[in-house]
Design a protein around this motif. Structure first.
Motif, PDB file in Angstrom:
ATOM      1  N   TYR A 272      92.439  46.359  46.752  1.00  0.00           N
ATOM      2  CA  TYR A 272      91.740  46.992  47.871  1.00  0.00           C
ATOM      3  C   TYR A 272      92.586  46.796  49.116  1.00  0.00           C
ATOM      4  O   TYR A 272      92.897  45.662  49.500  1.00  0.00           O
ATOM      5  CB  TYR A 272      90.359  46.362  48.059  1.00  0.00           C
TER       6      TYR A 272
ATOM      7  N   GLU B   2      89.213  52.030  52.116  1.00  0.00           N
ATOM      8  CA  GLU B   2      88.037  52.620  52.782  1.00  0.00           C
ATOM      9  C   GLU B   2      88.432  53.684  53.751  1.00  0.00           C
ATOM     10  O   GLU B   2      89.532  53.775  54.222  1.00  0.00           O
ATOM     11  CB  GLU B   2      87.205  51.556  53.475  1.00  0.00           C
TER      12      GLU B   2
ATOM     13  N   SER C 127      92.206  51.086  45.870  1.00  0.00           N
ATOM     14  CA  SER C 127      91.224  51.727  46.749  1.00  0.00           C
ATOM     15  C   SER C 127      91.488  51.349  48.200  1.00  0.00           C
ATOM     16  O   SER C 127      92.138  50.356  48.512  1.00  0.00           O
ATOM     17  CB  SER C 127      89.809  51.338  46.344  1.00  0.00           C
TER      18      SER C 127
ATOM     19  N   SER D 119      92.138  45.274  40.272  1.00  0.00           N
ATOM     20  CA  SER D 119      91.736  46.076  41.414  1.00  0.00           C
ATOM     21  C   SER D 119      92.451  45.597  42.673  1.00  0.00           C
ATOM     22  O   SER D 119      92.466  44.401  42.969  1.00  0.00           O
ATOM     23  CB  SER D 119      90.221  45.971  41.610  1.00  0.00           C
TER      24      SER D 119
ATOM     25  N   HIS E 225      89.540  56.335  49.685  1.00  0.00           N
ATOM     26  CA  HIS E 225      90.578  56.806  48.782  1.00  0.00           C
ATOM     27  C   HIS E 225      90.586  55.902  47.560  1.00  0.00           C
ATOM     28  O   HIS E 225      90.345  54.690  47.673  1.00  0.00           O
ATOM     29  CB  HIS E 225      91.945  56.790  49.456  1.00  0.00           C
ATOM     30  N   PHE E 226      90.898  56.473  46.402  1.00  0.00           N
ATOM     31  CA  PHE E 226      90.824  55.718  45.151  1.00  0.00           C
ATOM     32  C   PHE E 226      91.733  56.373  44.121  1.00  0.00           C
ATOM     33  O   PHE E 226      91.866  57.592  44.083  1.00  0.00           O
ATOM     34  CB  PHE E 226      89.377  55.709  44.634  1.00  0.00           C
TER      35      PHE E 226
END
Length: 138
Positions: A88, A138, A136, A86, A121-122
């Motif tokens: 971010y 925010e 991802s 992941s 967004h992802f």
């Protein structure tokens, strides 16, 4: 001191290529590579052609790191399932999209990078090495 959690990926001979790909995609650099040559495994335990494979490598990007190695045949390298790496990216959708697109190059997008129902967004993808990613913002 706070705990730090990192991922460690095991490849089947393409670790150096993957580390360079991740360094470019994440805007980082390969900070360390140790080879099997000269290690305790250098000898009859090491398959032919593996002396210059990566025993340990690290990519650093903006304070985060990915560590990886080439796992000799029969030791589970290149088998990526049941998890995702992941990424971010805080408050920079354009940068997150750039990271997503770079990681997706030569791979397969499994969920396009877009606004999901929970906000931000992802997107999800499997890169050209078979590693699953979630990106991802925010």
């Amino acid at each position: 001191m706070p705990m730090q959690l990192d991922c460690y990926l095991s490849f089947d001979g393409k670790c150096e290529e993957a580390l360079n790909f991740y360094a470019q995609a994440l805007g980082g650099k390969v900070s360390a590579i140790m080879r099997y040559e000269g290690s305790p495994m250098d000898g009859k335990e090491l398959p032919p052609g593996w002396k210059q494979k990566v025993m340990h490598g690290t990519v650093e990007a903006e304070g985060a790191q990915i560590m990886a190695s080439d796992a000799p045949p029969g030791m589970g390298g290149g088998s990526f399932s049941g998890f995702s790496v992941s990424v971010y990216v805080k408050q920079d959708v354009d940068k997150a999209r750039k990271v997503f697109d770079a990681l997706a190059a030569g791979g397969k997008v499994t969920m396009p990078f877009a606004p999901p129902f929970w906000g931000g967004h992802f997107g999800m993808l499997v890169d050209k090495f078979g590693v699953p990613w979630m990106v991802s913002c925010e």
